[in-house]
Design an enzyme around this catalytic site. Sequence first.
Site, short mmCIF file in Angstrom:
data_model
loop_
_atom_site.label_atom_id
_atom_site.label_comp_id
_atom_site.label_asym_id
_atom_site.label_seq_id
_atom_site.Cartn_x
_atom_site.Cartn_y
_atom_site.Cartn_z
N ARG A 63 29.62 53.10 38.42
CA ARG A 63 30.19 52.04 39.21
C ARG A 63 31.82 52.09 39.02
O ARG A 63 32.43 51.58 40.04
CB ARG A 63 29.83 50.79 38.52
N GLU A 100 25.60 52.31 21.30
CA GLU A 100 25.04 51.45 19.97
C GLU A 100 24.09 52.37 19.33
O GLU A 100 24.14 52.44 18.07
CB GLU A 100 24.33 50.29 20.83
P1 AMP Z 1 31.26 49.96 26.81
O1 AMP Z 1 31.03 51.61 26.37
O2 AMP Z 1 30.18 49.32 25.84
O3 AMP Z 1 32.48 49.47 26.81
O4 AMP Z 1 30.27 49.83 28.11
C1 AMP Z 1 30.76 50.07 29.21
C2 AMP Z 1 29.96 50.62 30.05
O5 AMP Z 1 28.66 50.28 30.37
C3 AMP Z 1 30.63 50.40 31.69
O6 AMP Z 1 30.29 51.81 32.24
C4 AMP Z 1 29.59 49.20 32.12
O7 AMP Z 1 29.23 49.86 33.36
C5 AMP Z 1 28.33 49.27 31.25
N1 AMP Z 1 28.07 47.98 30.80
C6 AMP Z 1 28.10 47.60 29.44
N2 AMP Z 1 27.87 46.39 29.25
C7 AMP Z 1 27.72 45.79 30.41
C8 AMP Z 1 27.16 44.64 30.84
N3 AMP Z 1 26.76 43.60 29.99
N4 AMP Z 1 26.82 44.49 32.31
C9 AMP Z 1 27.17 45.42 33.00
N5 AMP Z 1 27.46 46.72 32.74
C10 AMP Z 1 27.72 46.86 31.51
#
Ligand code: AMP
Length: 176
Positions: A63, A100
Amino acid sequence: MTPVYPEWSRTIRDVADFPKPGILFKDITPLLADAKAFDAAVKAMAAPWRAAGVQAVLGVEARGFILGAALALELGAGFVPVRKPGKLPGATLQQEYTLEYRSDRIEVCADAIAPGTRVVLVDDVLATGGTLAAALLLAGQLEAQVLGAAVLVELDGLGGRARLPAGVPLQATLVY
Ligand code: AMP
């Protein structure tokens, strides 16, 4: 104080328990399908960077490609895809990161930009910050001049902002 969200932000759909139980997924597909909302979202993301002299936008698959490419055009900058493993031809730079329950890897073409190029990193959602932190390390491997990072949505409370290196400005258009 309750934040006031712009009208177009209502096109972002909350999907409970996707892709797994306990996650409230911020689905931007209805926003992308709405020309006015998409345009307003990209213009809002671009606003803090208009005078920053951005030369390239690095967008994280998948995205981050959509928003990042639109943002690059809006800012008159190039676009560099940061991809999942094995998708890019030729020599690549790679960065491992932990999510995670598993670890993952992102890659960028080794010759994507010249050293010193002024870049902004883009993704749709900042959650725990692992993805963007890894992308920042890749930008460092490219010897980019990192101006900052931009996300459409920051999920406050997951600690993502704190995981980014100090001194890297993060612009979040919507904070939930
Ligand atoms: P993070 O690495 O945990 O910051 O996760 C970010 C990535 O995971 C991004 O590429 C987001 O598209 C996706 N992502 C994580 N959590 C969500 C959420 N609650 N809603 C949509 N996309 C998420």
